[in-house]
Design a protein around this motif. Structure first.
Motif, short mmCIF file in Angstrom:
data_model
loop_
_atom_site.label_atom_id
_atom_site.label_comp_id
_atom_site.label_asym_id
_atom_site.label_seq_id
_atom_site.Cartn_x
_atom_site.Cartn_y
_atom_site.Cartn_z
N ALA A 148 78.44 82.83 19.11
CA ALA A 148 77.78 82.20 17.97
C ALA A 148 77.65 83.18 16.81
CB ALA A 148 76.41 81.67 18.38
N VAL B 282 79.36 82.84 13.05
CA VAL B 282 78.59 82.95 11.81
C VAL B 282 79.24 83.98 10.89
CG1 VAL B 282 76.38 83.73 10.83
CG2 VAL B 282 76.41 82.16 12.77
N ILE C 43 67.43 73.45 8.58
CA ILE C 43 68.70 73.95 9.10
C ILE C 43 68.56 74.35 10.57
CG2 ILE C 43 70.40 75.82 8.90
CD1 ILE C 43 69.90 75.68 5.83
N GLY D 216 70.51 72.70 13.70
CA GLY D 216 71.25 73.52 14.66
C GLY D 216 70.83 73.26 16.09
N LEU E 249 73.25 71.79 18.93
CA LEU E 249 73.44 72.52 20.19
C LEU E 249 73.10 71.65 21.39
CD1 LEU E 249 74.13 75.23 21.50
CD2 LEU E 249 71.74 75.86 21.23
#
Length: 64
Positions: free
Chosen positions: A7, A11, A48, A52, A56
């Motif tokens: 992850a 990013v 946000i 996320g 997920l």
């Protein structure tokens, strides 16, 4: 642990692509963020994060 590192790597790739492909737009975004009130920045950040977490959860529940 490998999921977390994956992850973080994704990013970094996305951030790097934004800077490489649209540096002026990124600069405009940073300028806009610097002028924005602190409470609005926190609200956007929490939205946000929630998005996320939902993404997920959806990936883990329906794809895997």
């Amino acid at each position: 642990m490998s999921d977390f590192l994956t992850a973080l790597a994704l990013v970094a790739v996305i951030e790097g692509l934004v800077l490489a492909l649209a540096p002026l737009r990124y600069q405009d975004l940073l300028q806009t963020l610097s002028e924005m009130p602190l409470t609005r920045k926190r609200t956007i950040g929490l939205i946000i994060v929630a998005f996320g977490v939902v993404m997920l959860w959806a990936v883990r529940a329906f794809v895997a």
